[in-house]
Design an enzyme around this catalytic site. Structure first.
Site, PDB file in Angstrom:
ATOM      1  N   ARG A  78       0.995  -1.234  -0.052  1.00 18.03           N
ATOM      2  CA  ARG A  78       0.193   0.015   0.144  1.00 18.03           C
ATOM      3  C   ARG A  78       1.041   0.925   0.033  1.00 18.03           C
ATOM      4  O   ARG A  78       0.626   2.227  -0.649  1.00 18.03           O
ATOM      5  CB  ARG A  78      -0.755  -0.150   1.134  1.00 18.03           C
ATOM      6  CG  ARG A  78      -2.063  -0.924   0.966  1.00 18.03           C
ATOM      7  CD  ARG A  78      -3.160  -0.891   2.276  1.00 18.03           C
ATOM      8  NE  ARG A  78      -4.062  -1.605   1.751  1.00 18.03           N
ATOM      9  CZ  ARG A  78      -5.231  -2.184   2.567  1.00 18.03           C
ATOM     10  NH1 ARG A  78      -5.014  -2.091   3.849  1.00 18.03           N
ATOM     11  NH2 ARG A  78      -6.316  -2.682   2.059  1.00 18.03           N
ATOM     12  N   LYS A 129     -16.930 -15.675   2.705  1.00 16.06           N
ATOM     13  CA  LYS A 129     -18.091 -14.607   3.173  1.00 16.06           C
ATOM     14  C   LYS A 129     -19.449 -14.841   2.627  1.00 16.06           C
ATOM     15  O   LYS A 129     -19.870 -14.108   1.690  1.00 16.06           O
ATOM     16  CB  LYS A 129     -17.499 -13.368   3.193  1.00 16.06           C
ATOM     17  CG  LYS A 129     -16.363 -13.023   3.936  1.00 16.06           C
ATOM     18  CD  LYS A 129     -15.842 -11.750   3.758  1.00 16.06           C
ATOM     19  CE  LYS A 129     -14.315 -11.403   4.086  1.00 16.06           C
ATOM     20  NZ  LYS A 129     -13.660 -10.518   3.347  1.00 16.06           N
ATOM     21  N   GLY A 179      -9.029  -9.610  -0.135  1.00 13.21           N
ATOM     22  CA  GLY A 179      -7.786 -10.235   0.636  1.00 13.21           C
ATOM     23  C   GLY A 179      -7.111 -11.424   0.361  1.00 13.21           C
ATOM     24  O   GLY A 179      -6.016 -11.540   0.097  1.00 13.21           O
ATOM     25  N   GLY A 208     -12.711  -4.104   0.953  1.00 14.55           N
ATOM     26  CA  GLY A 208     -14.244  -3.662   1.221  1.00 14.55           C
ATOM     27  C   GLY A 208     -14.817  -2.786   0.110  1.00 14.55           C
ATOM     28  O   GLY A 208     -15.943  -2.933  -0.368  1.00 14.55           O
TER      29      GLY A 208
HETATM   30  P1  ADP Z   1     -11.510 -12.571  -0.150  1.00 15.97           P
HETATM   31  O1  ADP Z   1     -10.864 -12.214   1.243  1.00 15.97           O
HETATM   32  O2  ADP Z   1     -10.724 -12.608  -1.523  1.00 15.97           O
HETATM   33  O3  ADP Z   1     -12.838 -11.782  -0.397  1.00 15.97           O
HETATM   34  P2  ADP Z   1     -13.067 -14.526   1.443  1.00 15.97           P
HETATM   35  O4  ADP Z   1     -12.465 -14.054   2.625  1.00 15.97           O
HETATM   36  O5  ADP Z   1     -14.746 -14.450   1.077  1.00 15.97           O
HETATM   37  O6  ADP Z   1     -12.240 -13.984   0.182  1.00 15.97           O
HETATM   38  O7  ADP Z   1     -12.844 -16.156   1.565  1.00 15.97           O
HETATM   39  C1  ADP Z   1     -11.369 -16.745   1.458  1.00 15.97           C
HETATM   40  C2  ADP Z   1     -11.582 -17.769   2.322  1.00 15.97           C
HETATM   41  O8  ADP Z   1     -12.521 -18.936   1.931  1.00 15.97           O
HETATM   42  C3  ADP Z   1     -10.182 -18.743   2.252  1.00 15.97           C
HETATM   43  O9  ADP Z   1      -9.510 -18.636   3.400  1.00 15.97           O
HETATM   44  C4  ADP Z   1     -10.652 -20.136   1.892  1.00 15.97           C
HETATM   45  O10 ADP Z   1      -9.887 -21.077   2.538  1.00 15.97           O
HETATM   46  C5  ADP Z   1     -12.154 -20.079   2.359  1.00 15.97           C
HETATM   47  N1  ADP Z   1     -13.018 -21.212   1.511  1.00 15.97           N
HETATM   48  C6  ADP Z   1     -12.770 -21.424   0.168  1.00 15.97           C
HETATM   49  N2  ADP Z   1     -13.478 -22.330  -0.151  1.00 15.97           N
HETATM   50  C7  ADP Z   1     -14.085 -23.028   1.048  1.00 15.97           C
HETATM   51  C8  ADP Z   1     -14.664 -24.053   1.083  1.00 15.97           C
HETATM   52  N3  ADP Z   1     -15.474 -24.850   0.149  1.00 15.97           N
HETATM   53  N4  ADP Z   1     -14.847 -24.294   2.815  1.00 15.97           N
HETATM   54  C9  ADP Z   1     -14.640 -23.323   3.568  1.00 15.97           C
HETATM   55  N5  ADP Z   1     -13.829 -22.380   3.042  1.00 15.97           N
HETATM   56  C10 ADP Z   1     -13.420 -22.179   2.105  1.00 15.97           C
HETATM   57 MG    MG Z   2     -10.938 -12.604   3.434  1.00 17.23          MG
END
Ligand code: ADP
Ligand code: MG
Length: 402
Positions: A40, A201, A351, A374
């Site tokens: 950043r 999420k 992230g 976000g």
């Molecule tokens: P980002 O930070 O890119 O927006 P998220 O925080 O929503 O993404 O999700 C990332 C997390 O989701 C990772 O830590 C990954 O391990 C988890 N994840 C992905 N697929 C699954 C699954 N089938 N079951 C549980 N956790 C999962």
């Molecule tokens: Mg995340």
């Protein structure tokens, strides 16, 4: 076309002017306060360098962490950030405390000078988007420049209200680049437009799915979101991460857009959530009660890879499996590889998505990687970002300067 109508720093004559840059220097630190990732800071350099090179007198500020307003603690100080920023800039970076009312440091600031102003979230009124705080900050500058895309979704005094009162309010190069890339991907995209929405999420991302479903040609789901969709379509998902109460919502999307949402046909399962849990690849119909779906299977990855290869624009948020565990990383690896080799313009953010991109070494083959978690998600949701909205208002002359 397609570019948002706001004033950009590059179009402002800053010679001899005081320029206040609101950057996003909220970097991760270890327990000793050492910066563990300076992405950043590096991303924020161009705005400062440009304003300095063109004869501006530059003040740069940012938030760091979640301080209590009115109290600067050792954990909240921008001191390590100022030191790193100075190193990268190749000059001393003085850090000013209690800066809101100006002072001798401000009176003596001249063309070519640069100072850093302490953590702006320590100023009382910052979070509440307080008008009198914003007016005080605006009085410090001739030009206010917002370059903090990562906080553009939060209306705070240094990201929002100040833009109403500064004599000139503009967007910095990083904020501009983010808006241009997102506008290009979602404004008038080259088709087919494919969105990949996955990760953990579930509830927050279902609103994004609703917004994107109407816009895209294919909506690829993965992770907990795919599990919720599988549940909605009557497939067994065992103990997998999902949100049963949102299955109705998922069902509604499937019904409204029958051919847009390809669901996994095979999956990688385990019976515990652990790096060393034995994995089993199986057709989706064969998922058992005690199974956890932790990745998409190879047949699904190949089918999705073909869709990605044939797309014109790709928007990616969320790993399609637990990519942190090697046994469940293949699906996300395949998706990352498919995006990297596709001729499509691609944009990715989030992230964990960025962590996956780094892990699989495809960063330089993604069209644009968003720095704002976000803010990126809210943009995908189709929400207007308050810090951007106010700059557009100023550019239209709708909000008069003081
Ligand atoms: P980002 O930070 O890119 O927006 P998220 O925080 O929503 O993404 O999700 C990332 C997390 O989701 C990772 O830590 C990954 O391990 C988890 N994840 C992905 N697929 C699954 C699954 N089938 N079951 C549980 N956790 C999962
Ligand atoms: Mg995340």
């Amino acid at each position: 076309m397609n570019t948002i109508e706001l004033l950009r720093l590059a179009d402002v004559d800053v010679r001899g002017k005081r320029v206040l840059i609101r950057a996003d220097l909220n970097v991760p630190q270890d327990d000793a306060g050492r910066i563990t990732d300076d992405t950043r800071i590096r991303a924020s350099l161009p705005a400062v360098q440009d304003a300095l090179a063109r004869g501006g007198a530059v003040m740069v500020t940012s938030h760091l962490g979640r301080p209590v307003e009115g109290r600067l603690t050792d954990a909240d100080t921008l001191a390590p950030v100022a030191a790193r920023f100075g190193e990268l800039l190749g000059r001393d970076m003085r850090l000013i405390r209690d800066w809101v009312n100006g002072g001798t440091w401000h009176a003596s600031l001249t063309s070519g000078d640069v100072v850093m102003l302490e953590n702006c979230r320590v100023n009382p009124g910052e979070k509440a988007d307080d008008v009198s705080l914003a007016q005080q900050m605006a009085r410090l500058c001739d030009v206010y420049c917002n370059d903090a895309f990562g906080t553009a979704h939060r209306p705070e005094a240094s990201t929002h209200a100040i833009a109403r009162y500064a004599p000139i309010a503009c967007a910095g190069p990083l904020l501009s680049a983010e808006l241009d890339a997102l506008g290009r991907a979602l404004g008038a995209p080259r088709r087919p437009l494919v969105a990949i929405v996955a990760g953990a999420k579930v509830s927050t991302k279902l609103t994004i799915l609703r917004a994107l479903a109407a816009k895209v040609d294919t909506l690829i789901v993965g992770g907990g979101i795919a599990n919720t969709f599988l549940l909605a379509s009557g497939q067994p998902i065992g103990k997998s991460l999902a949100e049963a109460d949102l299955a109705g919502e998922a069902r509604a999307i499937l019904d409204a857009f029958p051919n847009k949402v390809p669901l996994p046909i095979d999956v990688v399962c385990a019976t515990r959530f652990a790096a060393d849990a034995p994995s089993q690849t199986k057709p989706v119909e064969a998922v058992k009660d005690d199974d956890l779906i932790l990745d998409i299977g190879p047949r699904t990855a190949a089918a999705l890879g073909r869709i990605i290869a044939a797309s014109g624009t790709i928007v990616w948020n969320g790993p399609v499996g637990v990519f942190e565990f090697d046994a469940f990383a293949s699906g996300t690896h395949a998706i990352a590889q498919a995006i990297a080799t596709s001729p499509a313009f691609s944009i990715a953010g989030g992230g964990d998505t960025i962590a996956a991109i780094a892990k699989f070494g495809v960063a330089d083959r993604i069209g644009y990687i968003s720095t704002g978690g976000g803010a990126f998600l809210e943009f995908l949701e189709g929400r207007t970002l308050p810090a951007v909205e106010v700059l557009i208002e100023r550019a239209r002359g709708a909000t008069a300067a003081r």
